[in-house]
Design a protein around this motif. Structure first.
Motif, PDB file in Angstrom:
ATOM      1  N   VAL A 284       0.899  -1.154   0.433  1.00  0.00           N
ATOM      2  CA  VAL A 284      -0.010   0.030   0.459  1.00  0.00           C
ATOM      3  C   VAL A 284       1.178   1.284  -0.060  1.00  0.00           C
ATOM      4  O   VAL A 284       1.788   1.630   0.938  1.00  0.00           O
ATOM      5  CB  VAL A 284      -0.724  -0.330   1.678  1.00  0.00           C
ATOM      6  CG1 VAL A 284      -1.715   1.264   1.200  1.00  0.00           C
ATOM      7  CG2 VAL A 284      -1.834  -1.072   1.301  1.00  0.00           C
ATOM      8  N   PHE A 285       0.695   1.961  -1.053  1.00  0.00           N
ATOM      9  CA  PHE A 285       1.641   2.892  -1.209  1.00  0.00           C
ATOM     10  C   PHE A 285       0.834   4.448  -0.600  1.00  0.00           C
ATOM     11  O   PHE A 285      -0.444   5.312  -1.530  1.00  0.00           O
ATOM     12  CB  PHE A 285       2.434   3.793  -2.839  1.00  0.00           C
ATOM     13  CG  PHE A 285       2.941   4.632  -3.204  1.00  0.00           C
ATOM     14  CD1 PHE A 285       3.713   5.249  -2.185  1.00  0.00           C
ATOM     15  CD2 PHE A 285       2.846   5.027  -4.665  1.00  0.00           C
ATOM     16  CE1 PHE A 285       4.747   5.825  -2.935  1.00  0.00           C
ATOM     17  CE2 PHE A 285       3.615   5.851  -5.017  1.00  0.00           C
ATOM     18  CZ  PHE A 285       4.574   6.094  -3.104  1.00  0.00           C
ATOM     19  N   VAL A 286       1.238   4.860   0.550  1.00  0.00           N
ATOM     20  CA  VAL A 286       0.397   6.368   0.788  1.00  0.00           C
ATOM     21  C   VAL A 286       1.429   7.207   0.963  1.00  0.00           C
ATOM     22  O   VAL A 286       2.869   7.060   0.798  1.00  0.00           O
ATOM     23  CB  VAL A 286      -0.053   5.804   2.198  1.00  0.00           C
ATOM     24  CG1 VAL A 286      -0.421   4.318   2.553  1.00  0.00           C
ATOM     25  CG2 VAL A 286       1.204   5.970   3.290  1.00  0.00           C
ATOM     26  N   GLU A 287       0.846   8.500   1.065  1.00  0.00           N
ATOM     27  CA  GLU A 287       1.827   9.575   1.325  1.00  0.00           C
ATOM     28  C   GLU A 287       2.670   9.920   2.452  1.00  0.00           C
ATOM     29  O   GLU A 287       1.761   8.898   3.793  1.00  0.00           O
ATOM     30  CB  GLU A 287       1.804  11.297   0.856  1.00  0.00           C
ATOM     31  CG  GLU A 287       0.579  11.324   2.143  1.00  0.00           C
ATOM     32  CD  GLU A 287      -0.373  12.825   1.418  1.00  0.00           C
ATOM     33  OE1 GLU A 287       0.288  13.997   1.999  1.00  0.00           O
ATOM     34  OE2 GLU A 287      -1.429  13.219   0.791  1.00  0.00           O
ATOM     35  N   LEU A 288       3.377  11.046   3.082  1.00  0.00           N
ATOM     36  CA  LEU A 288       4.443  10.052   4.275  1.00  0.00           C
ATOM     37  C   LEU A 288       3.525  10.278   5.491  1.00  0.00           C
ATOM     38  O   LEU A 288       3.454   9.636   6.625  1.00  0.00           O
ATOM     39  CB  LEU A 288       5.339  11.399   4.373  1.00  0.00           C
ATOM     40  CG  LEU A 288       6.787  11.185   3.760  1.00  0.00           C
ATOM     41  CD1 LEU A 288       7.818  11.912   3.355  1.00  0.00           C
ATOM     42  CD2 LEU A 288       6.801  10.181   3.904  1.00  0.00           C
ATOM     43  N   ALA A 289       2.357  12.029   5.391  1.00  0.00           N
ATOM     44  CA  ALA A 289       1.758  12.123   6.742  1.00  0.00           C
ATOM     45  C   ALA A 289       0.873  10.520   6.184  1.00  0.00           C
ATOM     46  O   ALA A 289       0.430  10.615   8.371  1.00  0.00           O
ATOM     47  CB  ALA A 289       1.051  13.441   5.787  1.00  0.00           C
ATOM     48  N   SER A 290      -0.077  10.686   6.138  1.00  0.00           N
ATOM     49  CA  SER A 290      -0.843   8.937   5.921  1.00  0.00           C
ATOM     50  C   SER A 290       0.233   7.955   6.997  1.00  0.00           C
ATOM     51  O   SER A 290      -0.697   7.089   7.762  1.00  0.00           O
ATOM     52  CB  SER A 290      -0.963   8.323   5.142  1.00  0.00           C
ATOM     53  OG  SER A 290      -1.616   9.354   3.926  1.00  0.00           O
ATOM     54  N   ALA A 291       1.749   7.733   6.803  1.00  0.00           N
ATOM     55  CA  ALA A 291       1.611   6.668   7.365  1.00  0.00           C
ATOM     56  C   ALA A 291       2.044   7.567   9.143  1.00  0.00           C
ATOM     57  O   ALA A 291       2.298   6.075   9.697  1.00  0.00           O
ATOM     58  CB  ALA A 291       3.203   6.158   7.105  1.00  0.00           C
ATOM     59  N   ALA A 292       2.103   8.295   9.526  1.00  0.00           N
ATOM     60  CA  ALA A 292       1.661   9.050  10.668  1.00  0.00           C
ATOM     61  C   ALA A 292       1.213   7.643  11.786  1.00  0.00           C
ATOM     62  O   ALA A 292       1.265   7.368  13.257  1.00  0.00           O
ATOM     63  CB  ALA A 292       1.452   9.974  10.900  1.00  0.00           C
ATOM     64  N   SER A 293      -0.262   7.431  11.011  1.00  0.00           N
ATOM     65  CA  SER A 293      -1.764   5.802  11.333  1.00  0.00           C
ATOM     66  C   SER A 293      -0.804   5.070  12.159  1.00  0.00           C
ATOM     67  O   SER A 293      -0.606   4.675  13.214  1.00  0.00           O
ATOM     68  CB  SER A 293      -2.817   6.181  11.098  1.00  0.00           C
ATOM     69  OG  SER A 293      -2.367   6.402   9.829  1.00  0.00           O
ATOM     70  N   VAL A 294      -0.531   5.247  10.753  1.00  0.00           N
ATOM     71  CA  VAL A 294       0.434   3.397  11.644  1.00  0.00           C
ATOM     72  C   VAL A 294       1.890   3.718  12.695  1.00  0.00           C
ATOM     73  O   VAL A 294       2.050   2.869  13.070  1.00  0.00           O
ATOM     74  CB  VAL A 294       1.165   2.904   9.918  1.00  0.00           C
ATOM     75  CG1 VAL A 294       1.672   1.806  10.515  1.00  0.00           C
ATOM     76  CG2 VAL A 294      -0.503   2.000   9.307  1.00  0.00           C
ATOM     77  N   ALA A 295       2.724   5.146  12.034  1.00  0.00           N
ATOM     78  CA  ALA A 295       3.559   4.932  13.007  1.00  0.00           C
ATOM     79  C   ALA A 295       3.386   5.221  14.568  1.00  0.00           C
ATOM     80  O   ALA A 295       3.725   4.135  15.623  1.00  0.00           O
ATOM     81  CB  ALA A 295       4.476   6.541  12.781  1.00  0.00           C
TER      82      ALA A 295
END
Ligand code: F0G
Length: 351
Positions: A284-295
């Motif tokens: 799943v290719f997301v933008e950086l900000a989106s990855a904050a949820s998983v981080a």
């Protein structure tokens, strides 16, 4: 089966519409809830990704924009304006085209991803790069909407959050009930407020038996809700959430406290790690900000604030294609080969 009609028609009875509201839509919403196999293994939770990058302009903003532009059209608006870190402007520009309106956008100079800039321009928005940050842009957009005939479509426009709450309806409709935990990135804090509105509405009406604990994540260099005071010079590589004074600050605190969740910060390094993991291990290719949820989920599980066995939904808010620079950074460059099978096989490690 019939085709998905967009969030306004799909959830019409739960939105503030009249019989006269012209529906301006790109058939947004109806996004997949993808089981996250690897992240589930790592956390011991049952984790799903709400993949909002699959909306028409590549982010969750489309859910709010269909409402805001439809209501603006109902009120006879000819022009709309927004401040943006990129996604709101891309969405506003596209929906304004559908409505035959002009669209003005104010973005922080040099601080928005190239793909988002391209979207606003290709849809014909009047774009100003402001010598300031997002918070300055929002203040300017508010002023202009008061003094000139142009409607503000930032999330301070209440119709935006009404549209965005449909994402939690979709989660409950897909899972059969609310999850235990919902994680998402926080910037201007509209989306966490909108999800909470949607979840509590479904719980109140008995569509869900409960509402989830809401966990929001800000970037550590732009974490005003965590520190309790505005950040004058917000800094983060996740430009979408580079915001120092969120408009929906108190709504977000309310969602956090009412739900028994939390709002914490994650470092740029954690965000980048989750971004790479989503791409390389979940596909799943997301933008950086989106990855904050998983981080954030990984951090909270490690800290014991989210327990094993929980059913968790992480919203991944925007599409990775908007900002390919971060995918290319750190990737090895592609090898050139002649049109020759043996050389290609050797280069691929097959021979
Ligand atoms: N993720 C992405 C990809 C975003 O573009 C934004 C916000 C957020 C998360 C945070 O959502 O503001 O509701 O807390 N982008 C806005 C914009 C600010 O202008 O596109 P929020």
């Amino acid at each position: 089966a019939r085709a998905w009609r967009g969030v306004v028609e799909e959830y019409r009875d739960r939105l503030p519409l009249t019989a006269n509201t012209p529906v301006v839509t790109l058939c947004e919403g109806g996004t997949p809830l993808v089981p996250a196999t690897r992240i589930s293994e790592l956390t011991g939770c049952e984790v799903f990704l709400k993949v909002e990058g699959l909306n028409p302009t590549g982010s969750f903003k489309d859910r709010g924009m269909t409402m805001a532009i439809s209501k603006a059209a109902e009120e006879g608006a000819k022009a709309v304006i927004c401040a943006s870190t990129g996604n709101t402007s891309a969405s506003a520009a596209a929906y304004a085209v559908r409505a035959g309106m002009t669209c003005a956008v104010l973005v922080p100079q040099g601080k928005i991803a190239m793909g988002k800039l391209a979207q606003a321009l290709v849809h014909g928005a009047k774009l100003l790069q402001v010598e300031g940050n997002f918070d300055d842009c929002l203040e300017l957009a508010r002023k202009l909407s008061i003094d000139y005939p142009v409607g503000l479509v930032n999330s301070v426009n209440p119709y935006r959050l009404q549209g965005q709450k449909t994402a939690s309806f979709e989660v409950v409709d897909a899972l059969g009930d609310a999850p235990d935990v919902h994680c998402l990135p926080v910037g201007n804090a509209g989306n966490i407020s909108a999800y909470w509105m949607g979840y509590t509405e479904y719980a109140k009406d008995g569509v869900a038996t409960r509402a989830p604990r809401m966990f929001g994540f800000q970037a550590s260099g732009a974490a005003p809700i965590v520190s309790g005071e505005p950040v004058p010079q917000p800094r983060t590589i996740a430009t979408a959430i580079r915001i120092g004074n969120p408009a929906s600050w108190t709504h977000a605190e309310h969602a956090r406290d009412e739900s028994g969740g939390g709002i914490s910060s994650v470092t740029d390094r954690q965000i980048l790690g989750a971004y790479r993991m989503l791409a390389s291990q979940e596909g799943v290719f997301v933008e950086l900000a989106s990855a904050a949820s998983v981080a954030g989920l990984l951090q909270e599980v490690a800290a014991g604030r989210i327990e094993r066995g929980q059913r968790v939904v992480c919203t991944v808010t925007g599409n990775g294609l908007k900002d390919p620079d971060w995918a290319l950074a750190g990737a090895s460059s592609a090898t050139s080969v002649p049109v020759d099978a043996h050389t290609a096989a050797t280069a691929l490690g097959l021979a």
